[in-house]
Design an enzyme around this catalytic site. Structure first.
Site, PDB file in Angstrom:
ATOM      1  N   ARG A  64      19.752   7.199  47.628  1.00  0.00           N
ATOM      2  CA  ARG A  64      19.564   6.379  48.819  1.00  0.00           C
ATOM      3  C   ARG A  64      18.064   6.286  49.078  1.00  0.00           C
ATOM      4  NH1 ARG A  64      20.842   9.583  53.582  1.00  0.00           N
ATOM      5  NH2 ARG A  64      18.586   9.541  53.917  1.00  0.00           N
ATOM      6  N   HIS A  98      19.464   6.781  56.076  1.00  0.00           N
ATOM      7  CA  HIS A  98      20.925   6.782  56.142  1.00  0.00           C
ATOM      8  C   HIS A  98      21.411   5.562  56.909  1.00  0.00           C
ATOM      9  CE1 HIS A  98      25.028   8.151  56.609  1.00  0.00           C
ATOM     10  NE2 HIS A  98      24.901   8.074  57.915  1.00  0.00           N
ATOM     11  N   TYR A 127      13.292  15.156  56.537  1.00  0.00           N
ATOM     12  CA  TYR A 127      14.049  16.133  55.757  1.00  0.00           C
ATOM     13  C   TYR A 127      13.900  15.997  54.241  1.00  0.00           C
ATOM     14  CZ  TYR A 127      17.367  12.168  55.826  1.00  0.00           C
ATOM     15  OH  TYR A 127      17.946  10.927  55.740  1.00  0.00           O
TER      16      TYR A 127
END
Length: 384
Positions: A277, A281, A290
């Protein structure tokens, strides 16, 4: 996540699929990141130049739709958007491998598969703008409505597949099958594992297609499983395999074979499309909190579009004019989608009551009348 754990994750990913080396054992790859065509004994693929150029066009147009949607959300035209950036090959390859009779159960990110099933991308934007609950007929497109609840669609899909068995739609020249999409994080959900059990013991005609994009929102793959995800199928009694999810040709080949096996009555298969990805998100997420920028840079070298472009250019299957035409078409599609979104009308407030039940109940009628009276209480033109 600590810097140390992030660095370890990046190192593990680099070892799993080096951008400049052949695919490791256990991962199906037909087109390297450099655009070199390789053969796999279990997945022969005979596509014409026109077919591959068509896949390239799909990849480019779907990415443009995705980037336009991100911009629209940033400008306040959409409430939220779930990007597929980086996962185009996993979706286009599998979507184009389906027969018109196969049924698709998506999550909320399968914009590329929706494109393959003939759904106008404007319909997807209606959902994310909040003016419809989907806007397309699942049976007409053989593409179910988007599912927000993580993993719930796997049970829906398994039930549908078992229904095909009972309808006598499995086997023969016109056999039907089901494919259901989900992410790596969904494999930790009970619904997904229950679906595996039911599909296995009833030999349901279904392909479980896991787009392993390495991150379940902010949780890395190492928090989901201690073994490769495709190996989980073995514990449930059906085959599983891992494919290079950034290789549109490999995704096409493995999906085609798995779906044909399901149509013939050979039961379920789990496909793990190993991808990444590249964006957030959703547009409410900040991936820089993160994961490391270096991880993203590694995966940019495996871009699903660039490898097809390199292959077409290297082999002389496409001239510069073709790429220019696709780019121009992408601009036109993007402009159409943008304008359609910006001019999209809001639904009448009372429309919320129209499709709750097949036939309205007494309670629903009463609630509708109460809300209508409330709207009529405002001054000026009716708010209906």
């Amino acid at each position: 996540m600590t810097v140390e754990s992030g660095a370890a994750t990046t190192a593990a990913l680099s070892q799993a699929l080096p951008p400049d080396e052949p695919a490791p054992d256990g991962l199906v790859q037909l087109l390297t990141p450099e655009g070199e065509r390789i053969d796999h004994p279990d997945y022969p693929l005979d596509l014409s130049a026109a077919d591959i150029k068509g896949l390239y066009r799909d990849l480019v147009l779907v990415r443009r739709i995705d980037t336009v949607a991100i911009s629209l959300q940033r400008q306040g035209e959409l409430g939220i958007w779930a990007s597929l950036l980086g996962q185009e090959a996993a979706q286009i390859g599998s979507g184009r491998a389906l027969s018109p009779r196969d049924m698709v159960f998506p999550t909320y990110r399968e914009h590329g598969v929706a494109w393959c099933r003939g759904i106008d991308p404007v319909k997807l934007l209606e959902l994310y703008r909040g003016v419809s609950h989907g806007g397309w007929a699942p049976e007409e497109h053989k593409f179910h409505l988007y599912t927000i609840v993580i993993g719930a669609q796997t049970l829906h899909a398994t039930g549908y597949a078992m229904g095909l068995q009972r309808d006598g739609a499995v086997g023969g020249d016109r056999g039907e099958a089901v494919i259901v999409y989900f992410g790596d994080g969904a494999t930790s959900q009970g619904d997904v594992n229950e679906a595996f059990v039911w599909a296995s013991v009833f030999n349901a005609p279904i392909v479980f297609y896991c787009q392993n994009n390495q991150w379940a929102i902010s949780e890395p793959l190492e928090k989901q499983s201690r073994v490769p995800l495709y190996q989980r199928a073995r514990g449930f009694g059906f085959p599983g395999l891992r494919v290079d999810g950034n290789d549109v040709l490999a995704c096409y080949a493995v999906t085609q074979k798995a779906m044909q096996a399901a149509r013939e009555g050979q039961g379920p298969t789990l496909i793990e499309a190993f991808t990444y990805r590249m964006g957030a998100h959703t547009t409410t997420d900040d991936p820089t909190r993160y994961r490391l920028a270096s991880e993203l840079e590694v995966w940019k070298l495996r871009d699903p579009i660039e490898r097809v472009r390199a292959y077409l250019a290297r082999t002389g299957l496409a001239e510069p004019e073709f790429f220019a035409e696709v780019d121009e078409e992408a601009k036109q599609v993007g402009a159409r989608v943008r304008e359609a979104c910006r001019t999209m009308p809001d639904p009448p407030p009372l429309a919320i009551f129209d499709h709750v039940y097949a036939e309205p109940t007494a309670i629903l009628r009463a609630e509708r009348e109460q809300y209508a009276a409330y709207l009529d209480s405002f001054d000026g033109e009716s708010a209906r």
